[in-house]
Design a protein around this motif. Structure first.
Motif, short mmCIF file in Angstrom:
data_model
loop_
_atom_site.label_atom_id
_atom_site.label_comp_id
_atom_site.label_asym_id
_atom_site.label_seq_id
_atom_site.Cartn_x
_atom_site.Cartn_y
_atom_site.Cartn_z
N TYR A 1 0.86 -1.18 0.00
CA TYR A 1 0.00 0.00 0.00
C TYR A 1 0.90 1.23 0.00
CZ TYR A 1 -4.67 -2.01 0.76
OH TYR A 1 -5.86 -2.66 0.60
N PRO A 2 0.40 2.37 -0.46
CA PRO A 2 1.26 3.56 -0.52
C PRO A 2 1.85 3.94 0.84
CG PRO A 2 -0.74 3.92 -1.78
CD PRO A 2 -0.94 2.64 -1.03
N CYS A 3 3.13 4.25 0.82
CA CYS A 3 3.84 4.77 1.99
C CYS A 3 4.35 6.16 1.61
CB CYS A 3 5.01 3.87 2.37
SG CYS A 3 4.53 2.22 2.90
N MET A 4 3.99 7.17 2.41
CA MET A 4 4.31 8.55 2.05
C MET A 4 4.80 9.30 3.29
SD MET A 4 1.71 11.51 0.59
CE MET A 4 1.45 10.66 -0.97
N LYS A 5 5.81 10.15 3.11
CA LYS A 5 6.31 10.99 4.20
C LYS A 5 6.91 12.27 3.62
CE LYS A 5 10.53 8.15 4.50
NZ LYS A 5 11.56 9.07 4.01
N TYR A 6 7.08 13.26 4.50
CA TYR A 6 7.61 14.54 4.02
C TYR A 6 8.41 15.24 5.11
CZ TYR A 6 4.10 17.25 6.66
OH TYR A 6 3.35 17.82 7.66
N GLN A 7 9.17 16.24 4.67
CA GLN A 7 9.80 17.20 5.58
C GLN A 7 9.46 18.60 5.09
OE1 GLN A 7 13.92 16.83 6.84
NE2 GLN A 7 13.82 14.58 6.74
N LEU A 8 9.26 19.50 6.04
CA LEU A 8 9.03 20.91 5.74
C LEU A 8 10.21 21.70 6.28
CD1 LEU A 8 7.04 23.09 4.67
CD2 LEU A 8 6.22 23.30 7.04
N ILE A 9 10.92 22.37 5.38
CA ILE A 9 12.14 23.09 5.75
C ILE A 9 11.85 24.58 5.80
CG2 ILE A 9 14.50 23.63 5.04
CD1 ILE A 9 14.48 20.88 3.60
N ASP A 10 12.07 25.17 6.95
CA ASP A 10 11.93 26.62 7.14
C ASP A 10 13.29 27.24 6.81
OD1 ASP A 10 11.87 29.23 8.16
OD2 ASP A 10 10.49 28.69 9.77
N LEU A 11 13.36 27.92 5.68
CA LEU A 11 14.65 28.44 5.21
C LEU A 11 15.24 29.48 6.15
CD1 LEU A 11 13.84 28.71 1.39
CD2 LEU A 11 15.20 26.95 2.54
N ILE B 1 17.40 11.48 -9.25
CA ILE B 1 16.46 12.48 -9.74
C ILE B 1 16.85 13.81 -9.11
CG2 ILE B 1 14.81 11.78 -7.95
CD1 ILE B 1 13.98 13.39 -11.36
N THR B 2 17.06 14.83 -9.94
CA THR B 2 17.46 16.14 -9.44
C THR B 2 16.68 17.23 -10.16
OG1 THR B 2 19.25 16.38 -11.07
CG2 THR B 2 19.82 15.36 -8.95
N HIS B 3 16.56 18.36 -9.50
CA HIS B 3 15.90 19.52 -10.10
C HIS B 3 16.47 20.77 -9.46
CE1 HIS B 3 12.80 21.93 -12.01
NE2 HIS B 3 12.57 22.51 -10.85
N THR B 4 16.57 21.84 -10.24
CA THR B 4 17.06 23.12 -9.74
C THR B 4 15.98 24.18 -9.89
OG1 THR B 4 19.36 22.58 -10.32
CG2 THR B 4 18.83 24.91 -9.97
N PHE B 5 15.61 24.79 -8.78
CA PHE B 5 14.67 25.91 -8.80
C PHE B 5 15.45 27.21 -8.95
CE2 PHE B 5 12.28 22.79 -6.20
CZ PHE B 5 11.07 22.78 -6.88
N GLU B 6 14.98 28.07 -9.84
CA GLU B 6 15.56 29.40 -10.00
C GLU B 6 14.50 30.44 -9.64
OE1 GLU B 6 17.16 29.65 -13.92
OE2 GLU B 6 18.65 28.07 -13.58
N ASN B 7 14.92 31.70 -9.52
CA ASN B 7 13.99 32.78 -9.14
C ASN B 7 13.24 32.40 -7.85
OD1 ASN B 7 14.60 34.29 -11.55
ND2 ASN B 7 13.26 32.87 -12.67
N VAL B 8 14.01 32.19 -6.80
CA VAL B 8 13.46 31.65 -5.55
C VAL B 8 13.20 32.74 -4.51
CG1 VAL B 8 14.61 29.44 -5.93
CG2 VAL B 8 15.77 31.22 -4.59
N GLY B 9 13.17 34.00 -4.93
CA GLY B 9 13.10 35.11 -3.99
C GLY B 9 11.94 35.08 -3.03
N ARG B 10 10.79 34.56 -3.45
CA ARG B 10 9.61 34.54 -2.58
C ARG B 10 9.53 33.29 -1.71
NH1 ARG B 10 5.34 34.00 -6.08
NH2 ARG B 10 3.95 34.08 -4.27
N ALA B 11 10.43 32.35 -1.91
CA ALA B 11 10.38 31.08 -1.17
C ALA B 11 10.84 31.29 0.27
CB ALA B 11 11.27 30.04 -1.84
N ARG B 12 10.08 30.73 1.21
CA ARG B 12 10.46 30.75 2.62
C ARG B 12 10.45 29.34 3.22
NH1 ARG B 12 11.80 34.59 0.76
NH2 ARG B 12 11.55 36.77 1.37
N TYR B 13 9.77 28.41 2.56
CA TYR B 13 9.71 27.02 3.00
C TYR B 13 9.94 26.11 1.80
CZ TYR B 13 7.24 29.04 7.04
OH TYR B 13 6.89 29.80 8.12
N VAL B 14 10.50 24.93 2.08
CA VAL B 14 10.59 23.87 1.06
C VAL B 14 9.85 22.65 1.60
CG1 VAL B 14 12.09 22.39 -0.31
CG2 VAL B 14 12.83 24.71 0.27
#
Length: 290
Positions: free
Chosen positions: A162-172, A248-261
């Motif tokens: 069955y699906p197993c899912m987890k996450y982390q929330l990073i406060d920059l 698997i990798t990805h790069t975010f650009e124009n991240v000025g408004r980001a405060r959490y990941v």
């Protein structure tokens, strides 16, 4: 300009007799001599003092010392000496405690994901789905190739039927990232991890990462209201084909408004077998590159 220091000097015993007609070994006079240490020299001296002593003790000595320790120079020297990652971006006006935050958090270029390979079990992760036999920690991974050497660990998370899912929330900001650095055009946020299937069972894997703005608070509304940018990857493997690890990798650009990941992954097997025959993941990372 220098910082004035009062140094207590004990003079030599007086040649004159004491009131008892003899010279006492305790007949000392105390004199205070005021002198100044050049700021550059004082900054260099203080940069060798342990950080906890700078904060708890040295700041209390006098106003001049407090001003110097609350400034940038001491912490910049400490960062360079201990090889902290200082952004290459030149800010015109440094925010308060800029180098001090870098010294304590070392946030730039460092992996902000905690427990990325499962070496601490499921600690630091928020579990949202854990059905079937739930997440398991495997070391080494069962039914798959060894984890690539560059990950630095043979430990991984394994999923079930069955699906197993987890996450982390990073406060920059809480991790010491400076708002002014996020606003710079050249700042990027790199994310990714490794995933694999077993050789003997079909499985699937999903990765979802979102940059969230300052209005987001955990469990407050839906993510969609706060998304600055996001990334999704899905992979399905057939039976008798898998066992190889894929990056698997990805790069975010124009991240000025980001405060959490928000970093979330999940997986399962596609043949409904008891045990942990679903996809595996390890080496998750989130890095701010500046």
């Amino acid at each position: 300009m220098g910082s004035k220091i009062s140094n207590l000097i004990l003079s030599e015993p007086s040649d004159e007799s004491s009131s008892f007609g003899e010279t006492s070994e305790f007949d000392y006079t105390m004199n205070f001599i005021n002198f100044s240490i050049p700021d550059d020299l004082l900054i260099d001296i203080l940069s060798h003092v342990p950080a906890s002593d700078l904060i708890k003790n040295c700041r209390l000595v006098c106003k001049d010392w407090k001003s110097i320790i609350d400034g940038h120079s001491v912490w910049k020297l400490k960062c360079k000496r201990e090889r902290k990652n200082i952004p290459s971006i030149a800010l015109q006006n440094l925010p308060n405690h800029y180098y001090e935050k870098i010294y304590f958090h070392n946030p730039y270029g460092r992996n902000l994901i905690q427990n990325p390979c499962g070496e601490e079990g499921l600690a630091k992760w928020i579990i949202t789905l854990n059905r079937g036999d739930g997440f398991a920690i495997e070391n080494p991974p069962g039914g798959a190739d060894p984890v690539p050497q560059q990950v630095g660990s043979q430990s991984c998370f394994a999923t079930t039927y069955y699906p197993c899912m987890k996450y982390q929330l990073i406060d920059l900001l809480a991790n010491g990232i400076c708002e002014e650095i996020l606003l710079a055009e050249t700042t990027k946020i790199e994310i990714g991890e490794w995933f694999a299937a077993r050789f003997d069972c079909a499985s699937e894997y999903h990765l979802y990462v979102a940059l969230l703005d300052e209005n987001f608070h955990d469990h407050a509304g839906t993510l969609q209201e706060y998304i600055v940018d996001d990334f999704y990857h899905e992979f399905k493997e057939e039976q008798w084909i898998g066992r190889e690890w894929h990056p698997i990798t990805h790069t975010f650009e124009n991240v000025g408004r980001a405060r959490y990941v928000y970093f979330r992954h999940d997986g399962k097997d596609r043949q409904f077998w008891a045990g942990h025959y679903g996809s595996k993941m390890t080496g998750a990372f989130v890095k701010v590159i500046a």
